[in-house]
Structures are given as structure tokens and as C-alpha cells.
Design an enzyme around this catalytic site. Structure first.
Site, mmCIF file in Angstrom:
data_model
loop_
_atom_site.group_PDB
_atom_site.id
_atom_site.type_symbol
_atom_site.label_atom_id
_atom_site.label_comp_id
_atom_site.label_asym_id
_atom_site.label_seq_id
_atom_site.Cartn_x
_atom_site.Cartn_y
_atom_site.Cartn_z
ATOM 1 N N ASN A 1 0.842 -1.189 0.000
ATOM 2 C CA ASN A 1 0.000 0.000 0.000
ATOM 3 C C ASN A 1 0.876 1.237 0.000
ATOM 4 O OD1 ASN A 1 -2.863 -1.046 0.443
ATOM 5 N ND2 ASN A 1 -1.785 -2.022 2.143
ATOM 6 N N SER B 1 6.195 6.349 -1.367
ATOM 7 C CA SER B 1 7.423 5.756 -1.917
ATOM 8 C C SER B 1 8.315 5.145 -0.847
ATOM 9 C CB SER B 1 8.212 6.799 -2.722
ATOM 10 O OG SER B 1 7.409 7.328 -3.766
ATOM 11 N N ARG B 2 7.717 4.765 0.268
ATOM 12 C CA ARG B 2 8.428 4.151 1.383
ATOM 13 C C ARG B 2 9.457 5.086 2.031
ATOM 14 N NH1 ARG B 2 4.654 1.478 0.568
ATOM 15 N NH2 ARG B 2 4.460 -0.785 0.607
ATOM 16 N N LEU B 3 9.371 6.384 1.758
ATOM 17 C CA LEU B 3 10.251 7.360 2.399
ATOM 18 C C LEU B 3 9.547 7.881 3.654
ATOM 19 C CD1 LEU B 3 11.669 9.234 -0.729
ATOM 20 C CD2 LEU B 3 12.738 7.431 0.641
ATOM 21 N N HIS B 4 9.375 6.988 4.602
ATOM 22 C CA HIS B 4 8.586 7.282 5.796
ATOM 23 C C HIS B 4 9.305 8.281 6.710
ATOM 24 C CE1 HIS B 4 6.466 3.821 4.343
ATOM 25 N NE2 HIS B 4 7.446 2.986 4.639
#
Length: 215
Positions: free
Chosen positions: A11, A192-195
């Protein structure tokens, strides 16, 4: 389900962001802010947290427990002192907690030391529990092997008879713990998984250092 199908489950996280300037200087106040937002979002079991403990030689175990309070001293939960987690805490007081509030795309990780709260505090909380929960604490030899379900039903009937028309007394083997944090991390899912990951490390009894971690 096929392995490749599992690998394709993903997600995007788009709900919010967390910056160093937005995050409170005090991690307990930041937790209070996020916790109240979880309550307002009417999430299922917002107090549910994973509690990880380990044996004296480092073998870990984890389970879900319910937070029953928090303040500058730490995070409180209740359980059977003779359960697996109780025995592990007695030998190794280091532990970790994790909250996951999926709808808000957030998690909070907490690490620290665990110790029992006072007997008086445990009694006060026990007296607020529903009677059925009180009886359940008396009846269950938590984490111990039992031959079948019938033994619980029998012990329940015995406890009901023992406390008929009387207040249920907190058993000596049941009570509260507080995890006193030395590290608290707030994770906000981002695209983009750049949390966003903001970490607080305790540097003395009153002060925390706040840093950003790479996702």
C-alpha cells in the site's frame, strides 16, 4: 496463497507527515497528541500494544496487551505475575512496546525497563474492572498448561461461589507493570516508502534528544 502473490501485497502511505518542528520536544506529549487523534478516529482497540520481553539469555517473545495508562513515568499494563511475560520480566526487566494505528498510517516504538507498580495502585485498578474480568484473573493460571477447557469452567464456578455477594479480591499473583522508556520512535507512513521517523533518546531524568532516522 502463492509466494509471489504475498510479495505483491503493498500500500502507499499518504495520510500525513511528521517533521522535526511539528514533533513536540517531549515525546510523552507527542504520544498524548497521537493517542488522542487515534481516539478521535475511533480506531478499534487504540490501547492495544505489542509487548516484547526476553528470557535472561535473550530468547524473545511478544504478545498484545492493553495500555491502561501513561505519563512521564511510563506506560502501564496489567497481567498475571506468573505468566510467561511476568517470569521473563522478573529475570530480564528490559522490554519494548509497539503501537500500530493502521488507519492513521502510524506506529510508535518504545524501549525501556519494566518494573511492578505498587500493590495499592494494582488494587485500585482491579476494583474498577468488570466483575467477570476480576473473576477471570482469579481463575486463569495464565501461560500454564491445562488439560482442557473444563478446568477453567470448574474454577470459574468455584470462584463465583467463593465471592458470592462479596467483592472479588485481587489475587496476589496479579497486578500492574510500568515500562519506563529510554527510547521512543514515532513512525508516519509516507509515499514511496520514504517514511518519517522521529526518534527520542533519553539523555537524563528530564531531557530527551530528538533526531530523524532514515526510513
Amino acid at each position: 496463497m502463492k509466494q509471489e502473490d504475498i510479495q505483491n501485497i503493498r500500500n502507499e502511505y499518504l495520510a500525513a507527515s511528521l517533521s522535526e518542528t511539528d514533533a513536540h520536544a517531549d515525546p510523552i506529549k507527542q504520544f498524548d497528541k497521537w493517542f488522542n487523534e487515534a481516539l478521535k478516529a475511533e480506531l478499534h482497540e487504540p490501547t492495544a500494544m505489542t509487548l516484547a520481553t526476553a528470557t535472561h539469555d535473550g530468547r524473545p517473545s511478544a504478545r498484545i496487551v492493553l495500555m491502561k495508562g501513561f505519563d512521564s513515568n511510563g506506560f502501564v499494563f496489567y497481567t498475571n505475575y506468573l505468566s510467561r511475560k511476568g517470569k521473563e520480566i522478573a529475570k530480564n526487566p528490559l522490554g519494548a512496546l509497539m503501537f500500530f494505528w493502521g488507519t492513521l498510517e502510524r506506529q510508535v516504538r518504545i524501549e525501556g525497563t519494566i518494573e511492578k507498580i505498587s500493590k495499592e495502585e494494582s488494587i485500585r485498578y482491579f476494583q474498577t474492572r468488570p466483575r467477570a474480568s476480576q473473576l477471570g484473573a482469579v481463575v486463569s493460571p495464565q501461560s500454564q498448561e491445562i488439560p482442557d477447557r473444563n478446568i477453567l469452567d470448574k474454577k470459574w464456578q468455584e470462584a463465583e461461589a467463593e465471592f458470592l455477594d462479596k467483592d472479588v479480591i485481587k489475587p496476589s499473583f496479579w497486578g500492574g507493570y510500568v515500562l519506563k522508556p529510554r527510547l521512543i520512535e514515532f513512525w508516519q507512513g509516507r509515499q514511496s516508502r520514504l517514511h518519517d521517523r522521529i526518534l527520542y533518546k533519553k539523555i537524563d531524568n528530564k531531557h530527551w534528544k530528538k533526531v530523524r532516522l532514515a526510513p
